[in-house]
Motif scaffolding. Structure first.
Motif, mmCIF file in Angstrom:
data_model
loop_
_atom_site.group_PDB
_atom_site.id
_atom_site.type_symbol
_atom_site.label_atom_id
_atom_site.label_comp_id
_atom_site.label_asym_id
_atom_site.label_seq_id
_atom_site.Cartn_x
_atom_site.Cartn_y
_atom_site.Cartn_z
ATOM 1 N N PHE A 4 -19.140 -26.938 -9.407
ATOM 2 C CA PHE A 4 -18.465 -25.678 -9.128
ATOM 3 C C PHE A 4 -19.298 -24.495 -9.622
ATOM 4 N N THR A 5 -19.823 -24.597 -10.813
ATOM 5 C CA THR A 5 -20.650 -23.542 -11.385
ATOM 6 C C THR A 5 -21.924 -23.341 -10.569
ATOM 7 N N LEU A 6 -22.559 -24.408 -10.162
ATOM 8 C CA LEU A 6 -23.771 -24.291 -9.355
ATOM 9 C C LEU A 6 -23.472 -23.682 -7.991
ATOM 10 N N ALA A 7 -22.360 -24.064 -7.402
ATOM 11 C CA ALA A 7 -21.984 -23.512 -6.092
ATOM 12 C C ALA A 7 -21.762 -22.006 -6.196
ATOM 13 N N ILE A 8 -21.088 -21.557 -7.217
ATOM 14 C CA ILE A 8 -20.847 -20.134 -7.408
ATOM 15 C C ILE A 8 -22.172 -19.423 -7.652
ATOM 16 N N SER A 9 -22.994 -19.991 -8.509
ATOM 17 C CA SER A 9 -24.279 -19.390 -8.818
ATOM 18 C C SER A 9 -25.145 -19.308 -7.567
ATOM 19 N N GLY A 10 -25.180 -20.350 -6.779
ATOM 20 C CA GLY A 10 -25.957 -20.342 -5.541
ATOM 21 C C GLY A 10 -25.450 -19.323 -4.554
ATOM 22 N N PHE A 11 -24.134 -19.168 -4.458
ATOM 23 C CA PHE A 11 -23.546 -18.185 -3.554
ATOM 24 C C PHE A 11 -23.926 -16.769 -3.965
ATOM 25 N N ALA A 12 -23.839 -16.476 -5.247
ATOM 26 C CA ALA A 12 -24.183 -15.142 -5.728
ATOM 27 C C ALA A 12 -25.652 -14.841 -5.452
ATOM 28 N N PHE A 13 -26.518 -15.817 -5.667
ATOM 29 C CA PHE A 13 -27.939 -15.613 -5.416
ATOM 30 C C PHE A 13 -28.192 -15.376 -3.931
ATOM 31 N N SER A 14 -27.581 -16.139 -3.059
ATOM 32 C CA SER A 14 -27.754 -15.976 -1.618
ATOM 33 C C SER A 14 -27.284 -14.608 -1.168
ATOM 34 N N THR A 15 -26.160 -14.163 -1.674
ATOM 35 C CA THR A 15 -25.634 -12.861 -1.299
ATOM 36 C C THR A 15 -26.606 -11.760 -1.706
ATOM 37 N N PHE A 16 -27.173 -11.859 -2.896
ATOM 38 C CA PHE A 16 -28.099 -10.840 -3.380
ATOM 39 C C PHE A 16 -29.366 -10.803 -2.533
ATOM 40 N N THR A 17 -29.926 -11.954 -2.202
ATOM 41 C CA THR A 17 -31.192 -11.960 -1.482
ATOM 42 C C THR A 17 -31.032 -11.550 -0.025
ATOM 43 N N LEU A 18 -29.825 -11.657 0.535
ATOM 44 C CA LEU A 18 -29.613 -11.284 1.922
ATOM 45 C C LEU A 18 -29.284 -9.802 2.089
ATOM 46 N N ALA A 19 -28.983 -9.098 1.005
ATOM 47 C CA ALA A 19 -28.631 -7.683 1.091
ATOM 48 C C ALA A 19 -29.827 -6.878 1.580
ATOM 49 N N ASN A 20 -29.576 -5.982 2.534
ATOM 50 C CA ASN A 20 -30.638 -5.138 3.066
ATOM 51 C C ASN A 20 -30.845 -3.948 2.135
ATOM 52 N N PRO A 21 -32.094 -3.569 1.873
ATOM 53 C CA PRO A 21 -32.362 -2.510 0.909
ATOM 54 C C PRO A 21 -32.210 -1.080 1.426
ATOM 55 N N LEU A 22 -31.844 -0.902 2.720
ATOM 56 C CA LEU A 22 -31.729 0.457 3.263
ATOM 57 C C LEU A 22 -30.512 0.568 4.172
ATOM 58 N N SER A 23 -29.678 1.549 3.887
ATOM 59 C CA SER A 23 -28.511 1.813 4.731
ATOM 60 C C SER A 23 -28.420 3.308 5.013
ATOM 61 N N VAL A 24 -27.688 3.649 6.085
ATOM 62 C CA VAL A 24 -27.435 5.051 6.428
ATOM 63 C C VAL A 24 -25.954 5.210 6.759
ATOM 64 N N HIS A 25 -25.481 6.450 6.692
ATOM 65 C CA HIS A 25 -24.082 6.756 6.994
ATOM 66 C C HIS A 25 -24.041 8.166 7.565
ATOM 67 N N VAL A 26 -23.345 8.343 8.690
ATOM 68 C CA VAL A 26 -23.240 9.661 9.316
ATOM 69 C C VAL A 26 -21.772 10.057 9.408
ATOM 70 N N LEU A 27 -21.470 11.234 8.863
ATOM 71 C CA LEU A 27 -20.134 11.798 8.963
ATOM 72 C C LEU A 27 -20.196 13.121 9.705
ATOM 73 N N ASN A 28 -19.239 13.330 10.599
ATOM 74 C CA ASN A 28 -19.120 14.582 11.327
ATOM 75 C C ASN A 28 -18.450 15.578 10.384
ATOM 76 N N GLN A 29 -19.174 16.585 9.978
ATOM 77 C CA GLN A 29 -18.665 17.539 9.000
ATOM 78 C C GLN A 29 -17.560 18.418 9.590
ATOM 79 N N GLU A 30 -17.550 18.585 10.904
ATOM 80 C CA GLU A 30 -16.514 19.401 11.545
ATOM 81 C C GLU A 30 -15.158 18.706 11.543
ATOM 82 N N THR A 31 -15.164 17.380 11.723
ATOM 83 C CA THR A 31 -13.902 16.636 11.796
ATOM 84 C C THR A 31 -13.621 15.817 10.542
#
Length: 131
Positions: A4-31
């Protein structure tokens, strides 16, 4: 218990390595609402030239969660994200002064993730280093 501990640890590691290092967000300032379906390109500066690395469109929440090329190590350097705002305004039957918004920034390796928000209106925009 160890499995159980290894499965959790492996999941956390996989999630971290798959995260993309660049994101963007656009909001319409008028609305105050997200701006979906805006085309965005990412380029890296190499000498005097800009090399296209990726392109995508914002989702229904105005976000692109992974703009850096998938499965590519984050490299230090100068980058440009260009928001194709003119096409978006035209598709929404609005005029704009800015047909595109280029944002040039430096990835210095001090962060694991870089976020570029854009607050957009017909005749102005604002951006900053987000988190």
């Amino acid at each position: 218990m160890k499995k159980f501990t290894l499965a959790i640890s492996g999941f956390a590691f996989s999630t971290f390595t798959l995260a993309n290092p660049l994101s963007v967000h656009v909001l319409n300032q008028e609305t105050g609402l997200p701006s979906s379906n805006i085309a965005v390109t990412l380029e890296a500066q190499q000498g005097e030239k800009w090399i296209k690395l990726n392109e995508a469109k914002t989702d229904e929440n105005g976000r692109i969660k992974g703009l850096y090329p998938a499965e590519t190590d984050l490299q230090k350097g100068v980058y440009r994200v260009t928001f194709k705002t003119g096409d978006w305004f035209k598709a929404n039957n609005k005029r704009t002064f800015f047909p595109e918004v280029p944002v040039v920034f430096v990835i210095d390796g001090s962060l694991d993730h870089y976020h570029i928000p854009l607050l957009l209106s017909s005749y102005g925009y604002s951006t900053y280093r987000g988190n």
